[in-house]
Write an enzyme that holds these catalytic residues in place. Sequence first.
Site, PDB file in Angstrom:
ATOM      1  N   ILE A   1      -1.806   1.677 -15.215  1.00  0.00           N
ATOM      2  CA  ILE A   1      -2.230   2.863 -14.749  1.00  0.00           C
ATOM      3  C   ILE A   1      -2.673   2.923 -13.313  1.00  0.00           C
ATOM      4  O   ILE A   1      -2.960   1.777 -13.018  1.00  0.00           O
ATOM      5  CB  ILE A   1      -3.353   3.761 -15.719  1.00  0.00           C
ATOM      6  CG1 ILE A   1      -4.548   2.608 -16.042  1.00  0.00           C
ATOM      7  CG2 ILE A   1      -2.684   4.160 -17.281  1.00  0.00           C
ATOM      8  CD1 ILE A   1      -5.690   3.163 -16.560  1.00  0.00           C
TER       9      ILE A   1
ATOM     10  N   THR B   1      -8.010  -5.227  -8.366  1.00  0.00           N
ATOM     11  CA  THR B   1      -9.335  -5.621  -8.145  1.00  0.00           C
ATOM     12  C   THR B   1      -9.768  -7.002  -8.453  1.00  0.00           C
ATOM     13  O   THR B   1     -10.858  -7.504  -7.667  1.00  0.00           O
ATOM     14  CB  THR B   1     -10.353  -4.489  -8.902  1.00  0.00           C
ATOM     15  OG1 THR B   1      -9.818  -3.189  -8.785  1.00  0.00           O
ATOM     16  CG2 THR B   1     -11.676  -4.846  -8.998  1.00  0.00           C
TER      17      THR B   1
ATOM     18  N   LYS C   1       4.400   5.421 -11.091  1.00  0.00           N
ATOM     19  CA  LYS C   1       3.048   5.126 -11.567  1.00  0.00           C
ATOM     20  C   LYS C   1       2.255   6.244 -11.999  1.00  0.00           C
ATOM     21  O   LYS C   1       2.107   7.191 -11.372  1.00  0.00           O
ATOM     22  CB  LYS C   1       2.266   4.396  -9.985  1.00  0.00           C
ATOM     23  CG  LYS C   1       0.948   3.742 -10.516  1.00  0.00           C
ATOM     24  CD  LYS C   1       0.533   2.906  -9.325  1.00  0.00           C
ATOM     25  CE  LYS C   1      -0.763   2.346  -9.623  1.00  0.00           C
ATOM     26  NZ  LYS C   1      -1.345   1.474  -8.619  1.00  0.00           N
TER      27      LYS C   1
ATOM     28  N   THR D   1      -6.100   4.558 -10.955  1.00  0.00           N
ATOM     29  CA  THR D   1      -7.470   4.453 -11.153  1.00  0.00           C
ATOM     30  C   THR D   1      -7.801   5.732 -11.879  1.00  0.00           C
ATOM     31  O   THR D   1      -7.011   6.888 -11.949  1.00  0.00           O
ATOM     32  CB  THR D   1      -8.116   4.415  -9.835  1.00  0.00           C
ATOM     33  OG1 THR D   1      -7.599   5.369  -9.076  1.00  0.00           O
ATOM     34  CG2 THR D   1      -8.049   3.137  -9.348  1.00  0.00           C
TER      35      THR D   1
ATOM     36  N   CYS E   1      -2.437   9.329  -7.314  1.00  0.00           N
ATOM     37  CA  CYS E   1      -3.640   8.986  -6.474  1.00  0.00           C
ATOM     38  C   CYS E   1      -4.648   9.980  -6.979  1.00  0.00           C
ATOM     39  O   CYS E   1      -4.374  11.486  -6.824  1.00  0.00           O
ATOM     40  CB  CYS E   1      -3.422   8.830  -5.043  1.00  0.00           C
ATOM     41  SG  CYS E   1      -5.029   8.841  -3.970  1.00  0.00           S
TER      42      CYS E   1
ATOM     43  N   LYS F   1       0.930  -1.237  -0.064  1.00  0.00           N
ATOM     44  CA  LYS F   1      -0.041   0.005  -0.044  1.00  0.00           C
ATOM     45  C   LYS F   1       0.775   1.093  -0.060  1.00  0.00           C
ATOM     46  O   LYS F   1       1.967   1.276   0.482  1.00  0.00           O
ATOM     47  CB  LYS F   1      -0.711  -0.013   1.184  1.00  0.00           C
ATOM     48  CG  LYS F   1      -1.695   0.984   1.557  1.00  0.00           C
ATOM     49  CD  LYS F   1      -3.177   0.900   1.390  1.00  0.00           C
ATOM     50  CE  LYS F   1      -4.043   2.038   1.363  1.00  0.00           C
ATOM     51  NZ  LYS F   1      -4.535   2.433   0.221  1.00  0.00           N
TER      52      LYS F   1
HETATM   53  C1  LIG Z   1      -9.087  -0.410  -2.454  1.00  0.00           C
HETATM   54  C2  LIG Z   1      -7.955   0.264  -3.465  1.00  0.00           C
HETATM   55  C3  LIG Z   1      -6.927   0.892  -2.743  1.00  0.00           C
HETATM   56  C4  LIG Z   1      -5.848   1.226  -3.816  1.00  0.00           C
HETATM   57  N1  LIG Z   1      -4.631   2.062  -3.017  1.00  0.00           N
HETATM   58  C5  LIG Z   1      -3.916   2.533  -3.815  1.00  0.00           C
HETATM   59  C6  LIG Z   1      -2.401   2.766  -3.286  1.00  0.00           C
HETATM   60  O1  LIG Z   1      -2.431   2.882  -1.977  1.00  0.00           O
HETATM   61  N2  LIG Z   1      -1.426   3.378  -3.933  1.00  0.00           N
HETATM   62  C7  LIG Z   1      -1.612   3.190  -5.552  1.00  0.00           C
HETATM   63  O2  LIG Z   1      -0.651   3.485  -5.905  1.00  0.00           O
HETATM   64  N3  LIG Z   1      -2.680   2.753  -5.936  1.00  0.00           N
HETATM   65  C8  LIG Z   1      -3.852   2.175  -5.444  1.00  0.00           C
HETATM   66  N4  LIG Z   1      -4.757   1.530  -5.881  1.00  0.00           N
HETATM   67  C9  LIG Z   1      -5.009   1.522  -7.337  1.00  0.00           C
HETATM   68  C10 LIG Z   1      -4.399   0.133  -7.706  1.00  0.00           C
HETATM   69  O3  LIG Z   1      -3.120  -0.235  -7.308  1.00  0.00           O
HETATM   70  C11 LIG Z   1      -4.522   0.163  -9.390  1.00  0.00           C
HETATM   71  O4  LIG Z   1      -3.514   0.724 -10.034  1.00  0.00           O
HETATM   72  C12 LIG Z   1      -5.891   0.201  -9.808  1.00  0.00           C
HETATM   73  O5  LIG Z   1      -6.917  -0.479  -9.019  1.00  0.00           O
HETATM   74  C13 LIG Z   1      -6.118  -0.412 -10.813  1.00  0.00           C
HETATM   75  O6  LIG Z   1      -5.627  -1.746 -11.417  1.00  0.00           O
HETATM   76  P1  LIG Z   1      -7.072  -3.075 -10.867  1.00  0.00           P
HETATM   77  O7  LIG Z   1      -8.010  -2.753 -11.920  1.00  0.00           O
HETATM   78  O8  LIG Z   1      -6.328  -4.140 -11.263  1.00  0.00           O
HETATM   79  O9  LIG Z   1      -7.305  -2.935  -9.467  1.00  0.00           O
HETATM   80  C14 LIG Z   1      -5.875   1.274  -5.218  1.00  0.00           C
HETATM   81  C15 LIG Z   1      -6.951   0.436  -5.977  1.00  0.00           C
HETATM   82  C16 LIG Z   1      -8.224   0.209  -4.806  1.00  0.00           C
HETATM   83  C17 LIG Z   1      -9.048  -0.488  -5.470  1.00  0.00           C
END
Ligand SMILES: Cc1cc2nc3c(=O)[nH]c(=O)nc-3n(C[C@H](O)[C@H](O)[C@H](O)COP(=O)(O)O)c2cc1C
Length: 306
Positions: free
Chosen positions: A192, A267, A166, A194, A131, A47
Amino acid sequence: MVTSRLSVSIAGLQLENPTMLASGILGYSAETLGSIAAGGAGADITKSIGLKPRVGYANPTVVQANCGLINAMGLPNPGIDEFVEEIHEAKRLLSVPLIVSVYGFSAEEYEKIVKKAVEAGADAVELNVSCPHVKETGSEIGQNPKVLSEVVRKVRCTAKKPVFVKLSPNVTSICEVAEAAVEAGADALTAINTVKAMAIDAETMMPVLGNKVGGLSGPAIKPIALRCIYEIYERVKVPIIGCGGVTSWQDAVEYFLAGASAVQVGTAIATEGPTVFRTITRGTDVYLKTKGFASVREIVGLSHRR
Ligand SMILES: Cc1cc2nc3c(=O)[nH]c(=O)nc-3n(C[C@H](O)[C@H](O)[C@H](O)COP(=O)(O)O)c2cc1C
């Protein structure tokens, strides 16, 4: 059984397979990082950790959307000084590389946190400059090539380990930002984070998330991530780590063909469970064998041929 077809080197970091736990999904304790590695991940990303402890936003912090999740956690974390213990413990437990994700409110903060994380044993760091829901960090840094360059340059001078940056999709030109990061010394790019999004409840007639606005993840953003990777691959030479909606081995293969050298999964752990990593690597391995490739490296960027 995973074969050598799947091993990759990302900026000098050796991975047995090209999958990684995405930052923020289960990435706090050494035990959970261990369970993800046991599920077959080639590397774990923690995280995002800041200089000081942060509580994060009030609930609700996550809401289900049609094809994914919208989250606005607010970067809750214990702060780097406390997290150092968890890094030590994770290094004792893990047989895969540990990448510590870092956020800060200034270049100096990023530098300080990275120094502590590397001294504690991080094998690489990932700079969260993307973020979408915390003011004065994240996207506000990653959307401004000048500020981003300053952060990356400072960290690159101090860090004795690979530095991943990132990127945010919430920009006009992701290539411009990618080039700025690479010129400043980024060893690899993660694409990428979110996509800025929100949900409104028709019953209460109010935004659902405590923070109102959050970031969309999951299958809904896969085509966006794929396009970002494809574009970045044509402009920079450093490895790209694809992230966004990877759920199956087919998704991973599409990412490699677009130009990613590895993929992160977030996810999908919620929908498929922690063994999703093994399912993805096994499927990719069979695909490579069937198509006659000796290594996953041979298909990276293959969709760009004319
Ligand atoms: C609940 C949650 C918490 C996240 N916390 C972080 C974080 O602390 N730092 C970060 O760089 N990305 C964070 N992300 C983004 C994810 O690392 C990732 O970039 C994003 O979810 C897209 O990938 P996915 O579709 O496989 O989840 C978070 C995503 C989710 C869903």
